[in-house]
Scaffold this motif. Structure first.
Motif, PDB file in Angstrom:
ATOM      1  N   TYR A  36       0.849  -1.173   0.000  1.00 44.12           N
ATOM      2  CA  TYR A  36       0.000   0.000   0.000  1.00 44.12           C
ATOM      3  C   TYR A  36       0.896   1.239   0.000  1.00 44.12           C
ATOM      4  O   TYR A  36       2.012   1.221   0.522  1.00 44.12           O
ATOM      5  N   GLN A  38       0.825   5.585   0.729  1.00 47.41           N
ATOM      6  CA  GLN A  38       0.112   6.753   1.236  1.00 47.41           C
ATOM      7  C   GLN A  38       0.841   7.998   0.786  1.00 47.41           C
ATOM      8  O   GLN A  38       1.924   8.311   1.282  1.00 47.41           O
ATOM      9  N   GLY A  43      -5.340   9.020   1.722  1.00 46.97           N
ATOM     10  CA  GLY A  43      -5.484   7.743   2.401  1.00 46.97           C
ATOM     11  C   GLY A  43      -4.583   6.694   1.777  1.00 46.97           C
ATOM     12  O   GLY A  43      -3.890   6.936   0.801  1.00 46.97           O
ATOM     13  N   LEU A  44      -4.615   5.508   2.359  1.00 48.97           N
ATOM     14  CA  LEU A  44      -3.840   4.397   1.830  1.00 48.97           C
ATOM     15  C   LEU A  44      -4.444   3.932   0.508  1.00 48.97           C
ATOM     16  O   LEU A  44      -5.664   3.805   0.388  1.00 48.97           O
TER      17      LEU A  44
ATOM     18  N   GLN B   6     -13.697  10.299   6.186  1.00 48.54           N
ATOM     19  CA  GLN B   6     -13.534  10.292   7.641  1.00 48.54           C
ATOM     20  C   GLN B   6     -13.610  11.718   8.154  1.00 48.54           C
ATOM     21  O   GLN B   6     -13.152  12.657   7.508  1.00 48.54           O
ATOM     22  N   PHE B  91      -7.440   5.049  10.853  1.00 49.61           N
ATOM     23  CA  PHE B  91      -7.893   4.804   9.489  1.00 49.61           C
ATOM     24  C   PHE B  91      -9.148   3.943   9.499  1.00 49.61           C
ATOM     25  O   PHE B  91      -9.286   3.027  10.304  1.00 49.61           O
ATOM     26  N   PHE B 109      -9.343   2.574   1.683  1.00 54.01           N
ATOM     27  CA  PHE B 109      -9.073   3.330   2.896  1.00 54.01           C
ATOM     28  C   PHE B 109      -9.478   4.787   2.775  1.00 54.01           C
ATOM     29  O   PHE B 109      -9.385   5.399   1.697  1.00 54.01           O
ATOM     30  N   GLY B 110      -9.881   5.342   3.906  1.00 55.02           N
ATOM     31  CA  GLY B 110     -10.090   6.766   4.015  1.00 55.02           C
ATOM     32  C   GLY B 110      -8.777   7.477   4.307  1.00 55.02           C
ATOM     33  O   GLY B 110      -7.753   6.827   4.520  1.00 55.02           O
ATOM     34  N   PRO B 111      -8.801   8.809   4.365  1.00 53.52           N
ATOM     35  CA  PRO B 111      -7.578   9.590   4.569  1.00 53.52           C
ATOM     36  C   PRO B 111      -7.074   9.562   6.005  1.00 53.52           C
ATOM     37  O   PRO B 111      -5.957   9.989   6.272  1.00 53.52           O
ATOM     38  N   GLY B 112      -7.901   9.061   6.917  1.00 52.51           N
ATOM     39  CA  GLY B 112      -7.479   8.987   8.307  1.00 52.51           C
ATOM     40  C   GLY B 112      -7.861  10.212   9.106  1.00 52.51           C
ATOM     41  O   GLY B 112      -8.085  11.298   8.568  1.00 52.51           O
TER      42      GLY B 112
END
Lengths: 114, 118
Positions: A36, A38, A43-44, B6, B91, B109-112
């Protein structure tokens, strides 16, 4: 339990240099392996994956080969660009029991200088 | 199609206070995961929802953390009371329903949310 050991960072390279980020894993059975990425402020994102031994995942010039004999999944790119600057995470999903969560390494910060 | 979102992106609170993080998964995704990255270390699994049910909460660090997923849509993660060691990036990820015993559906995934506890 499952674990991923990833090359410590940070890594700083000049543009067009060759990149290798080492990743080894411990898991029961036959996990699927992932890289992955970032990018800053995002995000990932899944970069590439391999689901069985000897598979090669590739994307955006990056490659990684699933090596069961050495339990490794090293990430490589022949010529990095400034835009590749990001944090890279090696990860796996095991198939013991019903767990489907990702197990991650600690991440490697890559900075590519022009 | 909207990705995983998020809220908030950043939160700074004092020790002992309460914070609630929110995650909106991709529409139609049954699976929702929470992960946490503390102090630049590895990203660790916290818990997994399938629709509104908790499938696996083995990664939740202690009972100060409470996660819910209302009606199988968005999810919240509440930390009460927050401690210094809770600081990190949280996350959220979502994926479609599972197709088979060895299947893996990509987690998006979201950006956190960056949480800082002072």
């Amino acid at each position: 339990g499952d674990s991923v050991t990833q090359m410590e960072g940070p890594v700083t390279l000049s543009e067009e240099a060759f990149l290798t980020i080492n990743c080894t894993y411990t898991a029961t059975g036959y996990p699927s392996l992932f890289w992955y990425v970032q990018y800053p402020g995002e995000g990932l994102q899944l970069l590439l994956k391999a689901t069985k031994a000897d598979d090669k995942g590739s994307n955006k010039g990056f490659e990684a080969t699933y090596r069961k004999e050495t339990t490794s999944f090293h990430l490589e790119k022949g010529s990095v660009q400034v835009s590749d600057s990001a944090v890279y995470f090696c990860a796996l999903v095991g198939f013991s029991g019903s767990a489907r969560q990702l197990t991650f390494g600690s991440g490697t910060q890559l900075t590519v200088l022009p | 199609e909207a990705g995983v979102t998020q809220f908030p992106s950043h939160s700074v609170i004092e020790k002992g206070q309460t914070v609630t993080l929110r995650c909106d998964p991709i529409s139609g995704h049954d699976n929702l995961y929470w992960y946490r990255r503390v102090m630049g270390k590895e990203i660790k699994f916290l818990l997994h929802f399938v629709k509104e049910s908790k499938q696996d909460e083995s990664g939740m660090p202690n009972n100060r953390f409470l996660a819910e997923r209302t009606g199988g849509t968005y999810s919240t993660l509440k930390v009460q009371p927050a401690e210094l060691e809770d600081s990190g990036v949280y996350f959220c990820a979502s994926s479609q329903g599972r197709r088979g015993i060895r299947s893996y559906n990509e987690q998006f995934f979201g950006p956190g949310t960056r949480l800082t506890v002072l």
